[in-house]
Every structure is written in structure tokens, then in C-alpha cells.
Scaffold this motif. Structure first.
Motif, PDB file in Angstrom:
ATOM      1  N   ILE A 130       0.828  -1.201   0.000  1.00 41.96           N
ATOM      2  CA  ILE A 130       0.000   0.000   0.000  1.00 41.96           C
ATOM      3  C   ILE A 130       0.868   1.260   0.000  1.00 41.96           C
ATOM      4  N   ILE A 131       1.878   1.278   0.825  1.00 43.15           N
ATOM      5  CA  ILE A 131       2.773   2.443   0.886  1.00 43.15           C
ATOM      6  C   ILE A 131       3.499   2.619  -0.448  1.00 43.15           C
ATOM      7  N   GLU A 132       3.961   1.541  -1.041  1.00 45.02           N
ATOM      8  CA  GLU A 132       4.637   1.628  -2.337  1.00 45.02           C
ATOM      9  C   GLU A 132       3.697   2.151  -3.417  1.00 45.02           C
ATOM     10  N   LYS A 133       2.431   1.773  -3.349  1.00 41.39           N
ATOM     11  CA  LYS A 133       1.452   2.271  -4.315  1.00 41.39           C
ATOM     12  C   LYS A 133       1.278   3.782  -4.162  1.00 41.39           C
ATOM     13  N   ILE A 134       1.234   4.255  -2.927  1.00 35.30           N
ATOM     14  CA  ILE A 134       1.128   5.696  -2.685  1.00 35.30           C
ATOM     15  C   ILE A 134       2.362   6.409  -3.212  1.00 35.30           C
ATOM     16  N   GLN A 135       3.540   5.839  -2.995  1.00 38.32           N
ATOM     17  CA  GLN A 135       4.779   6.452  -3.466  1.00 38.32           C
ATOM     18  C   GLN A 135       4.823   6.539  -4.983  1.00 38.32           C
TER      19      GLN A 135
END
Length: 88
Positions: A45-50
Motif C-alpha cells: 500500500i505504501i509503495e502504491k502511494i509512493q
């Protein structure tokens, strides 16, 4: 963009808006980034936001684990203890 809409912040008024300093911080190059901490047990999820919003959020404010909690509260709590101190 949605963040600004929710907080009633207009990008054209960013220089004069008092809320700006509450919700954003200014970088050395003059950009405004949201004051936020993102925490998740899995990196997906964090990588998708990044990748979706590159440069909008500060990567140092993103903390994530290495495993999925598989929608299990107890498992998520155990995984959270692994990186809880780095959040505080």
C-alpha cells in the motif's frame, strides 16, 4: 489534491492561508508536502502511494512492515509491535 479539498485549502491561496502551516510543511526547494505519517503492516500500500504520488509525501514519514496481516486484527497487532518504536 483531495487532501486540499477536504481541508478547504486552495492551491492558489497557499501563500496566504493560515491553515497551510498546520497541514503542510515547506521543503528547502519551496514545495509544500502534507504533514502526515503513514503506517501499514505491508509495503504494498505504501509503495502504491509512493508511485501514484511521487514527491508529494515525504518518504521518511512512511513506515511499513514486511508482512501482510491477512485481515486479522491480532496478527496486525503483533506485526505492529515490530516497528511501533520507529513510529513514535
Amino acid at each position: 489534491r483531495q487532501y486540499c479539498v477536504e481541508q478547504d485549502l486552495d492551491a492558489t491561496e497557499m501563500n496566504s492561508n493560515v491553515k497551510r502551516d498546520v497541514f503542510f510543511r515547506q521543503t528547502k526547494d519551496g514545495k509544500y508536502i502534507p504533514r502526515s505519517i503513514m503506517v501499514d503492516c505491508e509495503p504494498d500500500i505504501i509503495e502504491k502511494i509512493q508511485t501514484t504520488h511521487p514527491g508529494f509525501y515525504n518518504n521518511e514519514d512512511m513506515v511499513f512492515g514486511r508482512e501482510n496481516a491477512a485481515h486479522c486484527f491480532g496478527r496486525g497487532q503483533i506485526l505492529g509491535y515490530e516497528f511501533g518504536d520507529s513510529v513514535v
